[in-house]
Design a protein around this motif. Structure first.
Motif, PDB file in Angstrom:
ATOM      1  N   ARG A   1       2.294   6.824  -6.938  1.00  0.00           N
ATOM      2  CA  ARG A   1       1.261   7.689  -7.515  1.00  0.00           C
ATOM      3  C   ARG A   1       1.522   9.177  -7.296  1.00  0.00           C
ATOM      4  NH1 ARG A   1      -4.054   4.176  -5.653  1.00  0.00           N
ATOM      5  NH2 ARG A   1      -3.986   2.655  -7.364  1.00  0.00           N
TER       6      ARG A   1
ATOM      7  N   ASN B   1       0.820  -1.213   0.000  1.00  0.00           N
ATOM      8  CA  ASN B   1       0.000   0.000   0.000  1.00  0.00           C
ATOM      9  C   ASN B   1       0.854   1.263   0.000  1.00  0.00           C
ATOM     10  OD1 ASN B   1      -2.348  -1.524   0.020  1.00  0.00           O
ATOM     11  ND2 ASN B   1      -2.497  -1.547   2.258  1.00  0.00           N
ATOM     12  N   ASP B   2       1.937   1.238   0.815  1.00  0.00           N
ATOM     13  CA  ASP B   2       2.842   2.397   0.880  1.00  0.00           C
ATOM     14  C   ASP B   2       3.517   2.645  -0.462  1.00  0.00           C
ATOM     15  OD1 ASP B   2       2.187   2.801   3.505  1.00  0.00           O
ATOM     16  OD2 ASP B   2       4.021   1.934   4.340  1.00  0.00           O
TER      17      ASP B   2
ATOM     18  N   LYS C   1       1.059   4.095  -3.050  1.00  0.00           N
ATOM     19  CA  LYS C   1       0.784   5.488  -2.718  1.00  0.00           C
ATOM     20  C   LYS C   1       1.961   6.381  -3.105  1.00  0.00           C
ATOM     21  CE  LYS C   1      -0.691   8.410   1.151  1.00  0.00           C
ATOM     22  NZ  LYS C   1      -0.975   8.468   2.597  1.00  0.00           N
TER      23      LYS C   1
END
Length: 504
Positions: A467, A460-461, A464
């Motif tokens: 992006r 997830n990190d 993120k």
């Protein structure tokens, strides 16, 4: 204490050294010239002077200094239009004092023609000043072909160009200074506001003198610099190519000053590469290389313009899946320039590009060696280089954390994490540095918590972080943070992730 003689002789190319030896032989008698040439050779070979020879050596070097000054003057007159113009003016001045007026005017007219050809507005202003001062000599009027009214008209026209050229020179100097000052402290700056203010302040916003190439190239290079700092590479490519074609369509390429023209071609190559237009890149790279041959008459600048085509070729091969060719060209370049420390740009760019190369081969030990060479060279010297921004050093330190992490030296990697936090505390906590801040946090977790790599939090990190900022090929990020994170997510080789990023 400065040792002018040694520094000049050591800076000579082989051709210049040979010419200087011929020059000494022609100026001296046999014995003196042999002594002088021996001392020159001792300097080139870094020979140790015995205590008995120190006095003779010093006397010879005093004589050599005079020879060097005369030789440099002659070389400049032969190779440098400004020196040729000044020489013609000096000859004219001497002839005027001797009352040889007709010939003095001939030299001034030659100087005027050469100054017009080379867009040397300041010298041309000086020439018109001298010409006008000799038109009101009642005892010896100017030649019949000199029309005083026409001369005053030419002086007025040139004065406008001279003032604009001086203003563009000062404006460009201020722009580079302000950009360097802002980017040595922050990762971003309002360059649009900066260029608008500077152009208005120096009265360059209303009109650009396209026919006056010296002024035109300075103002176009100012715009190019701003677009480059904004990382607007597609606009930069279109604008710089349009400027070059404008000069070519007007059949003025042969008249263009070589240094700003080379800078414009360099911008075209960089912007084409970074906007993935490899056809235009290779087309203008060939032109750039051809113009490089002319740079031999500018020895102070030649190394940089000789160096850049190879660096750009290495970039092209990296981005087009030709890693062996990239390794070949950059390895040869390193052997040629590894001990070259005169130019910060060459020193840093050589090592940064080699780090990018070896990282693709997972050769982290070589990356660490090159990183240490950069650090030993001095961060202040690197950031003082025009156009070099703070993010270059920030990324270099971030990459070093990766190198030590990959070699399993987690203790030193963590030391570097803490160092980066302290060193760039004001920068990475800014909203505009979210990408760098988050990546540093990911690195710290990877080092401190080995299980983090296998968990959903890491995934997830990474997503993120990726992006937040798009990777631009050939930009200051010479190793892609996004590609490295992707390679960790997919458990694949970094270079494969890098190529996917470049082509998608």
């Amino acid at each position: 204490m400065k040792n002018t003689v040694d520094e000049i002789i050591l800076a000579f190319s082989k051709e210049e050294l040979r010419e200087f030896k011929y020059f000494i032989t022609r100026r001296n008698d046999g014995k003196e010239s042999r002594i002088d040439i021996k001392v020159v050779q001792d300097i080139r070979n870094n020979a140790v002077v015995s205590r008995e020879q120190v006095s003779i050596h010093r006397q010879t070097k005093n004589r050599l200094k005079w020879h060097l000054e005369q030789f440099i003057q002659m070389e400049n007159i032969r190779n440098n239009p400004v020196s040729r113009i000044n020489n013609l003016i000096e000859v004219a001045g001497y002839l005027f004092k001797k009352n040889i007026y007709d010939h003095a005017w001939d030299y001034l007219i030659k100087a005027e023609k050469l100054a017009i050809q080379t867009d040397e507005y300041e010298l041309l202003n000086h020439i018109y000043y001298i010409q006008l001062s000799y038109t009101y000599n009642i005892a010896m009027p100017p030649p019949k072909n000199i029309d005083v009214s026409r001369l005053i008209e030419k002086w007025r026209t040139n004065l406008t160009y001279f003032q604009s050229d001086s203003a563009s020179n000062a404006a460009y100097a201020e722009l580079i200074y302000k950009i360097r000052e802002q980017f040595s402290q922050n990762l971003s700056a309002n360059v649009d506001e900066l260029i608008t203010r500077i152009l208005k302040e120096y009265n360059l916003d209303d009109e650009v003198y396209v026919e006056q190439l010296k002024i035109y190239l300075k103002t176009t290079n100012m715009v190019c610099r701003v677009l480059r700092e904004k990382r607007d590479y597609k606009t930069l490519k279109n604008y710089s190519i349009s400027c070059f074609q404008n000069i070519r369509n007007r059949k003025m390429l042969g008249k263009a000053p070589i240094l700003p023209l080379m800078d414009l071609l360099d911008v075209i190559c960089i912007s084409s590469l970074r906007s993935k237009d490899y056809i235009n890149y290779e087309k203008y790279q060939r032109l750039y290389t051809a113009y490089t041959r002319k740079m031999k008459q500018h020895p102070d600048e030649f190394s940089y313009y000789d160096f850049i085509p190879s660096i750009d070729a290495g970039d092209l091969y990296l981005y087009t899946n030709r890693l062996p060719q990239a390794k070949k060209v950059l390895t040869v370049l390193y052997e040629k320039y590894k001990n070259y420390t005169d130019t910060t740009r060459i020193y840093f760019l050589l090592r940064a590009n080699l780090i990018a190369l070896y990282f693709n081969y997972n050769d982290y030990d070589s990356c660490i060696k090159l990183y240490n060479e950069i650090i030993q060279f001095g961060e202040k010297k690197i950031l003082a280089e025009p156009g070099f921004r703070l993010d270059l050093m920030l990324y270099t330190d971030l990459y070093a954390i990766i190198f030590y992490y990959e070699t399993d030296d987690k203790e030193y990697a963590l030391h570097l994490v803490n160092k980066v936090k302290r060193k760039y505390s004001d920068v990475i906590n800014d909203d505009k540095a979210q990408h760098e801040n988050m990546f540093l946090a990911i690195l710290e977790k990877l080092i401190k918590k080995p299980d983090y790599l296998k968990g959903a939090r890491f995934k997830n990190d990474c997503i993120k972080c990726i992006r937040i900022k798009e990777f631009t090929a050939g930009d200051n990020e010479y190793i892609s943070i996004n590609a490295w994170l992707t390679s960790k997510l997919k458990r694949e080789n970094y270079y494969n992730s890098f190529l996917d990023l470049v082509y998608n």
